[in-house]
Enzyme design. Structure first.
Site, mmCIF file in Angstrom:
data_model
loop_
_atom_site.group_PDB
_atom_site.id
_atom_site.type_symbol
_atom_site.label_atom_id
_atom_site.label_comp_id
_atom_site.label_asym_id
_atom_site.label_seq_id
_atom_site.Cartn_x
_atom_site.Cartn_y
_atom_site.Cartn_z
ATOM 1 C CB THR A 54 -0.951 -0.011 1.209
ATOM 2 O OG1 THR A 54 -1.668 -1.241 1.218
ATOM 3 C CG2 THR A 54 -1.939 1.126 1.150
ATOM 4 C CE1 TYR A 142 0.016 -9.223 3.313
ATOM 5 C CE2 TYR A 142 1.619 -7.674 2.429
ATOM 6 C CZ TYR A 142 0.315 -8.120 2.540
ATOM 7 O OH TYR A 142 -0.687 -7.482 1.855
ATOM 8 C CE LYS A 170 -1.138 -6.891 5.596
ATOM 9 N NZ LYS A 170 -0.574 -5.788 4.774
ATOM 10 C CB VAL A 210 -1.610 -5.330 9.138
ATOM 11 C CG1 VAL A 210 -0.852 -4.410 8.184
ATOM 12 C CG2 VAL A 210 -0.710 -5.753 10.294
#
Length: 299
Positions: A54, A142, A170, A210
């Protein structure tokens, strides 16, 4: 010094994966990044992920990544966990980024599954452990097979959890069954990486989020997780249902596109996107306004 953490919540409960503000000509906007980071922490974030997807990490240079982490640490590093995204599909490059993040003073590392080259599970294991071996910082894995092409299997997560510095995951896998098994077997602190599944993942053992929508609804996310952890599942469900239009609206297209549009509507630092990402169309922005308003977001 980072805020206090516990083994159960090593990075707090509510973190936002922060966009990277750019100036009108596409340069890194460090002043804007500091203002946005301050706004997000004031809103209730325990931490910020810097240089994640992001944050448009595929299109920022290593020097820009360092400057950004340094600027955010200066702005909020005494109040929030500043976690540096250092994952790439090149183990050596990830190690270099991890060392630099530690040198700058980051409080933790986010390491995404290597993308595009699709390594086998043993390759994933060696990649993540090599990065974790490099610094003294805690690591959040992640797992996002929709972007990386390869999931981290439950067995690999269990093996990785044996590493003393791999403390969290995550989860953007979108599979509650696998998540439940992996949480139970690995003992990793589990963070929802898929906003639509924030509440469902809490129900199988996640400790926090998150988030992308945290850019616009951090207070609501904090209220949701606090209600759930205090045993008020009905209130948590009501908040979840209220946020459904926001979750939907922020992911009608790529989250970074809608997030920067939403921040601009609110007068907060965002700026343009770097190619190949593009700005939302006029029609997309109008729909976003409708979605956010339906979820109670003030523009």
């Amino acid at each position: 010094m980072a805020p206090t953490s516990t083994p159960q919540t090593p990075f707090g409960r509510v973190l936002t994966a922060m966009v990277t503000p750019f100036t009108a000509d596409g340069a890194l906007d460090l002043d804007g990044a500091q203002r946005l980071a301050t706004h997000l922490v004031d809103a209730g974030n325990d931490g910020l992920i810097i240089n994640g997807t992001t944050g448009e990490s595929p299109t920022t240079s290593d020097a820009e990544k360092s400057d950004l982490v340094r600027a955010v640490l200066e702005a909020v590093g005494d109040r929030a966990h500043v976690v540096a995204g250092v994952g790439t599909n090149d183990t050596h490059h990830s190690i270099e980024l991890a060392r630099e993040a530690e040198r700058i003073g980051a409080h933790g590392l986010l390491v995404v599954t290597p993308y595009y080259n699709k390594p086998p599970q043993e390759g994933l294991y060696r990649h993540f452990t090599a990065v974790a071996d490099t610094t003294a910082l805690p690591v959040m894995l992640y797992d996002i097979p929709g972007r990386s092409g390869v999931p981290i299997s439950t067995e690999t997560l269990v093996r990785l959890a044996e590493h003393p510095r791999i403390v969290a995951n995550k989860d953007a896998k979108g599979d509650l069954g696998r998540a439940g098994w992996a949480i139970a077997r690995s003992g990793l602190a589990w963070y929802s990486g898929d906003d639509m599944l924030n509440l469902p993942l809490l129900s199988v053992g996640a400790v926090g989020f998150v988030s992308v929508v945290g850019h616009v609804v951090t207070p609501e996310l904090r209220a949701l997780v606090e209600a759930y952890t205090s045993g008020d599942v009905q209130k948590a469900t009501e908040i979840h249902q209220k946020l459904l239009p926001v979750y939907t609206g922020m992911f009608r297209t790529q989250g970074v596109m809608t997030t920067k549009a939403a921040l601009t509507l609110q007068g907060l630092p965002a700026g343009p996107l770097r190619a190949p990402m593009i700005e939302c169309s006029r029609e997309e922005i109008e729909q976003l306004k409708i979605d956010l308003a339906a979820g109670g977001v003030q523009l």
